[in-house]
Design a protein around this motif. Structure first.
Motif, PDB file in Angstrom:
ATOM      1  N   LEU A 242       0.778  -1.136  -0.161  1.00 37.25           N
ATOM      2  CA  LEU A 242       0.132   0.108  -0.102  1.00 37.25           C
ATOM      3  C   LEU A 242       0.756   1.226   0.098  1.00 37.25           C
ATOM      4  CD1 LEU A 242      -2.599  -1.441   2.740  1.00 37.25           C
ATOM      5  CD2 LEU A 242      -3.051  -0.928   0.360  1.00 37.25           C
ATOM      6  N   PHE A 243       0.427   2.097  -0.747  1.00 36.84           N
ATOM      7  CA  PHE A 243       1.368   3.687  -0.792  1.00 36.84           C
ATOM      8  C   PHE A 243       0.107   4.717  -0.637  1.00 36.84           C
ATOM      9  CE2 PHE A 243      -0.140   4.694  -5.019  1.00 36.84           C
ATOM     10  CZ  PHE A 243      -0.483   3.430  -5.514  1.00 36.84           C
ATOM     11  N   VAL A 244       0.610   5.948  -0.229  1.00 34.64           N
ATOM     12  CA  VAL A 244      -0.339   6.976   0.115  1.00 34.64           C
ATOM     13  C   VAL A 244      -0.290   7.796  -1.322  1.00 34.64           C
ATOM     14  CG1 VAL A 244      -0.977   9.069   1.201  1.00 34.64           C
ATOM     15  CG2 VAL A 244       0.105   6.818   2.487  1.00 34.64           C
TER      16      VAL A 244
ATOM     17  N   LYS B 148      -0.570  17.365  -1.841  1.00 38.78           N
ATOM     18  CA  LYS B 148      -1.522  16.862  -0.409  1.00 38.78           C
ATOM     19  C   LYS B 148      -1.797  15.512  -0.579  1.00 38.78           C
ATOM     20  CE  LYS B 148      -5.692  18.306   1.990  1.00 38.78           C
ATOM     21  NZ  LYS B 148      -6.647  17.445   1.781  1.00 38.78           N
ATOM     22  N   PRO B 149      -1.460  14.689   0.474  1.00 34.02           N
ATOM     23  CA  PRO B 149      -1.993  13.198   0.705  1.00 34.02           C
ATOM     24  C   PRO B 149      -3.246  12.926   0.557  1.00 34.02           C
ATOM     25  CG  PRO B 149      -0.767  13.960   2.624  1.00 34.02           C
ATOM     26  CD  PRO B 149      -0.907  15.092   1.805  1.00 34.02           C
ATOM     27  N   PHE B 150      -3.682  12.005   0.097  1.00 34.14           N
ATOM     28  CA  PHE B 150      -5.071  11.409   0.162  1.00 34.14           C
ATOM     29  C   PHE B 150      -5.159  10.648   1.618  1.00 34.14           C
ATOM     30  CE2 PHE B 150      -6.688  10.347  -4.656  1.00 34.14           C
ATOM     31  CZ  PHE B 150      -5.739  11.174  -4.849  1.00 34.14           C
ATOM     32  N   SER B 151      -6.590  10.578   1.801  1.00 34.03           N
ATOM     33  CA  SER B 151      -6.589  10.044   3.134  1.00 34.03           C
ATOM     34  C   SER B 151      -6.696   8.517   3.064  1.00 34.03           C
ATOM     35  CB  SER B 151      -7.936  10.417   3.929  1.00 34.03           C
ATOM     36  OG  SER B 151      -9.438  10.246   3.222  1.00 34.03           O
ATOM     37  N   VAL B 152      -6.795   7.893   1.974  1.00 33.05           N
ATOM     38  CA  VAL B 152      -6.902   6.434   1.771  1.00 33.05           C
ATOM     39  C   VAL B 152      -5.539   6.202   1.321  1.00 33.05           C
ATOM     40  CG1 VAL B 152      -9.192   6.073   0.757  1.00 33.05           C
ATOM     41  CG2 VAL B 152      -7.239   6.698  -0.946  1.00 33.05           C
ATOM     42  N   ARG B 153      -5.229   4.871   1.684  1.00 31.22           N
ATOM     43  CA  ARG B 153      -3.892   4.208   0.980  1.00 31.22           C
ATOM     44  C   ARG B 153      -4.241   3.372  -0.061  1.00 31.22           C
ATOM     45  NH1 ARG B 153      -0.884   0.968   5.659  1.00 31.22           N
ATOM     46  NH2 ARG B 153      -2.986   0.539   6.446  1.00 31.22           N
ATOM     47  N   MET B 154      -3.371   2.836  -1.109  1.00 30.94           N
ATOM     48  CA  MET B 154      -3.936   2.316  -2.206  1.00 30.94           C
ATOM     49  C   MET B 154      -2.856   1.463  -2.963  1.00 30.94           C
ATOM     50  SD  MET B 154      -3.771   4.840  -5.482  1.00 30.94           S
ATOM     51  CE  MET B 154      -4.372   3.422  -6.312  1.00 30.94           C
ATOM     52  N   SER B 155      -3.331   0.347  -3.573  1.00 32.05           N
ATOM     53  CA  SER B 155      -2.572  -0.367  -4.238  1.00 32.05           C
ATOM     54  C   SER B 155      -3.415  -0.773  -5.555  1.00 32.05           C
ATOM     55  CB  SER B 155      -1.812  -1.525  -3.553  1.00 32.05           C
ATOM     56  OG  SER B 155      -0.954  -2.477  -4.410  1.00 32.05           O
TER      57      SER B 155
ATOM     58  N   PRO C 284     -10.958  -6.317 -17.926  1.00 27.63           N
ATOM     59  CA  PRO C 284     -10.430  -5.399 -17.042  1.00 27.63           C
ATOM     60  C   PRO C 284      -8.807  -5.276 -17.257  1.00 27.63           C
ATOM     61  CG  PRO C 284     -11.081  -6.945 -15.467  1.00 27.63           C
ATOM     62  CD  PRO C 284     -11.533  -7.615 -16.986  1.00 27.63           C
ATOM     63  N   GLU C 285      -8.316  -4.042 -17.193  1.00 27.18           N
ATOM     64  CA  GLU C 285      -6.926  -4.139 -17.227  1.00 27.18           C
ATOM     65  C   GLU C 285      -6.310  -3.532 -15.940  1.00 27.18           C
ATOM     66  OE1 GLU C 285      -5.995  -2.957 -21.562  1.00 27.18           O
ATOM     67  OE2 GLU C 285      -7.299  -1.753 -20.740  1.00 27.18           O
ATOM     68  N   ALA C 286      -6.904  -2.877 -15.163  1.00 23.95           N
ATOM     69  CA  ALA C 286      -6.745  -2.437 -13.838  1.00 23.95           C
ATOM     70  C   ALA C 286      -7.518  -2.766 -12.485  1.00 23.95           C
ATOM     71  CB  ALA C 286      -6.494  -0.818 -13.956  1.00 23.95           C
ATOM     72  N   CYS C 287      -7.133  -2.854 -11.525  1.00 21.80           N
ATOM     73  CA  CYS C 287      -7.833  -2.835 -10.317  1.00 21.80           C
ATOM     74  C   CYS C 287      -7.202  -2.025  -9.454  1.00 21.80           C
ATOM     75  CB  CYS C 287      -8.095  -4.239  -9.758  1.00 21.80           C
ATOM     76  SG  CYS C 287      -9.028  -4.306  -8.300  1.00 21.80           S
ATOM     77  N   LEU C 288      -8.020  -0.950  -8.930  1.00 18.01           N
ATOM     78  CA  LEU C 288      -7.337  -0.113  -7.884  1.00 18.01           C
ATOM     79  C   LEU C 288      -8.104  -0.569  -6.596  1.00 18.01           C
ATOM     80  CD1 LEU C 288      -7.511   1.859 -10.128  1.00 18.01           C
ATOM     81  CD2 LEU C 288      -7.904   3.430  -8.683  1.00 18.01           C
ATOM     82  N   ILE C 289      -7.282  -0.518  -5.489  1.00 22.20           N
ATOM     83  CA  ILE C 289      -7.397  -1.137  -4.261  1.00 22.20           C
ATOM     84  C   ILE C 289      -7.210   0.118  -3.456  1.00 22.20           C
ATOM     85  CG2 ILE C 289      -6.858  -2.782  -2.382  1.00 22.20           C
ATOM     86  CD1 ILE C 289      -5.326  -4.222  -4.758  1.00 22.20           C
ATOM     87  N   ASN C 290      -8.405   0.351  -2.824  1.00 18.95           N
ATOM     88  CA  ASN C 290      -8.434   1.488  -1.629  1.00 18.95           C
ATOM     89  C   ASN C 290      -8.669   1.111  -0.501  1.00 18.95           C
ATOM     90  OD1 ASN C 290      -9.728   4.166  -4.336  1.00 18.95           O
ATOM     91  ND2 ASN C 290      -7.843   3.997  -3.223  1.00 18.95           N
ATOM     92  N   LEU C 291      -7.845   1.396   0.680  1.00 21.16           N
ATOM     93  CA  LEU C 291      -8.188   1.139   1.897  1.00 21.16           C
ATOM     94  C   LEU C 291      -8.279   2.435   2.816  1.00 21.16           C
ATOM     95  CD1 LEU C 291      -8.171  -0.904   4.253  1.00 21.16           C
ATOM     96  CD2 LEU C 291      -5.566  -0.363   4.483  1.00 21.16           C
ATOM     97  N   TYR C 292      -9.585   2.311   3.341  1.00 26.67           N
ATOM     98  CA  TYR C 292     -10.062   3.374   4.129  1.00 26.67           C
ATOM     99  C   TYR C 292     -10.288   2.869   5.785  1.00 26.67           C
ATOM    100  CZ  TYR C 292     -12.748   5.051   0.037  1.00 26.67           C
ATOM    101  OH  TYR C 292     -13.016   5.503  -1.277  1.00 26.67           O
ATOM    102  N   ASP C 293      -9.580   4.066   6.426  1.00 29.35           N
ATOM    103  CA  ASP C 293      -9.730   3.682   7.853  1.00 29.35           C
ATOM    104  C   ASP C 293     -11.097   4.562   8.345  1.00 29.35           C
ATOM    105  OD1 ASP C 293      -9.188   6.501   8.352  1.00 29.35           O
ATOM    106  OD2 ASP C 293      -7.023   6.428   8.978  1.00 29.35           O
ATOM    107  N   ALA C 294     -11.279   4.471   9.657  1.00 32.08           N
ATOM    108  CA  ALA C 294     -12.470   5.011  10.054  1.00 32.08           C
ATOM    109  C   ALA C 294     -12.843   6.422   9.766  1.00 32.08           C
ATOM    110  CB  ALA C 294     -12.772   4.808  11.433  1.00 32.08           C
TER     111      ALA C 294
END
Ligand code: MD6
Ligand code: FE
Length: 208
Positions: free
Chosen positions: A39-41, A49-56, A104-114
């Motif tokens: 995961l990266f920000v 400005k960083p996003f509030s989610v982390r992603m891969s 599909p060619e891409a799947c974004l993975i977004n991780l949300y904390d509360a």
């Protein structure tokens, strides 16, 4: 039996698309994906400005965002390694719900904390806008908002629960949408709480 609810023209909600065992199996696949592609920000173009989610990402291409802009690229921005393959369960969901003849060619993975959110945006970095975007949600419930294709119009909101699928295509392909908030404590799927959202996309125009 699966339910199909058309929230707005082109926005179709499939509540409970994945049952609990399927959610657990997909989560295990995703743990392997983020082990290989940590995961990266992501950061906002220009301001950084960083996003509030982390992603891969997984699949042939991955979406990244940093000071240089938004783009799809074949390698992880930090490790330089190719993205891991898309798990079969995701390809199967696309075949069942994507109503599109090319994979599909891409799947974004977004991780949300509360406390994470996703401000209203359009998904428009793909060259092929004929394909829908298909989203799958795991973990805590999210309050999702969708409007029209111009900013500032009327919006409707809906809750996305663990296992739900949502497809966005046709007249809604460029609709503004976002996540207002995560409702903590609504799912036991993720041991630490929070939410994972996956979005499957076709990026390039298919060969003629
Ligand atoms: C989310 N979803 O559910 C954010 N994009 O966390 C999206 O941004 C999205 O659900 C395109 C199509 C469907 C989506
Ligand atoms: Fe989106």
């Amino acid at each position: 039996m699966t339910t199909r609810i058309e929230i707005a023209p082109g926005v179709v909600h499939h509540p409970g698309w994945l049952d609990r065992p399927a959610q657990e199996a997909l989560l295990a696949d995703l743990r392997a994906v983020v082990k290989a592609a940590p995961l990266f920000v992501p950061r906002m173009p220009r301001t950084g400005k960083p996003f509030s989610v982390r992603m891969s990402n997984c699949g042939a291409l991955g979406w990244v965002s940093d000071e240089k802009g938004y783009r799809y690229q074949p390698a992880h921005p930090e490790t330089g390694e190719p993205w891991p393959a898309m798990p079969d369960a995701l390809l199967a969901a696309w075949q069942a719900l994507g109503s599109y003849p090319h994979p599909p060619e891409a799947c974004l993975i977004n991780l949300y904390d509360a406390t994470a959110k996703m401000s209203l945006h359009q998904d428009r970095d793909e060259d092929d806008l004929n394909a829908p975007v298909l989203s799958l949600s795991l973990g805590d419930t999210a309050v999702f908002r969708v409007g029209g294709t111009s900013r500032g119009g009327r919006t409707v909101s809906l809750k996305l629960q663990s296992g739900d699928a949502l497809s966005f295509g046709g007249p809604a392909r460029l609709a503004f949408h976002g996540i207002d908030r995560i409702i903590a404590g609504t799912s036991t799927l993720l041991p630490q709480g929070g939410r994972i959202n996956l979005t499957l996309r076709r990026v390039t125009r298919p060969p003629p």
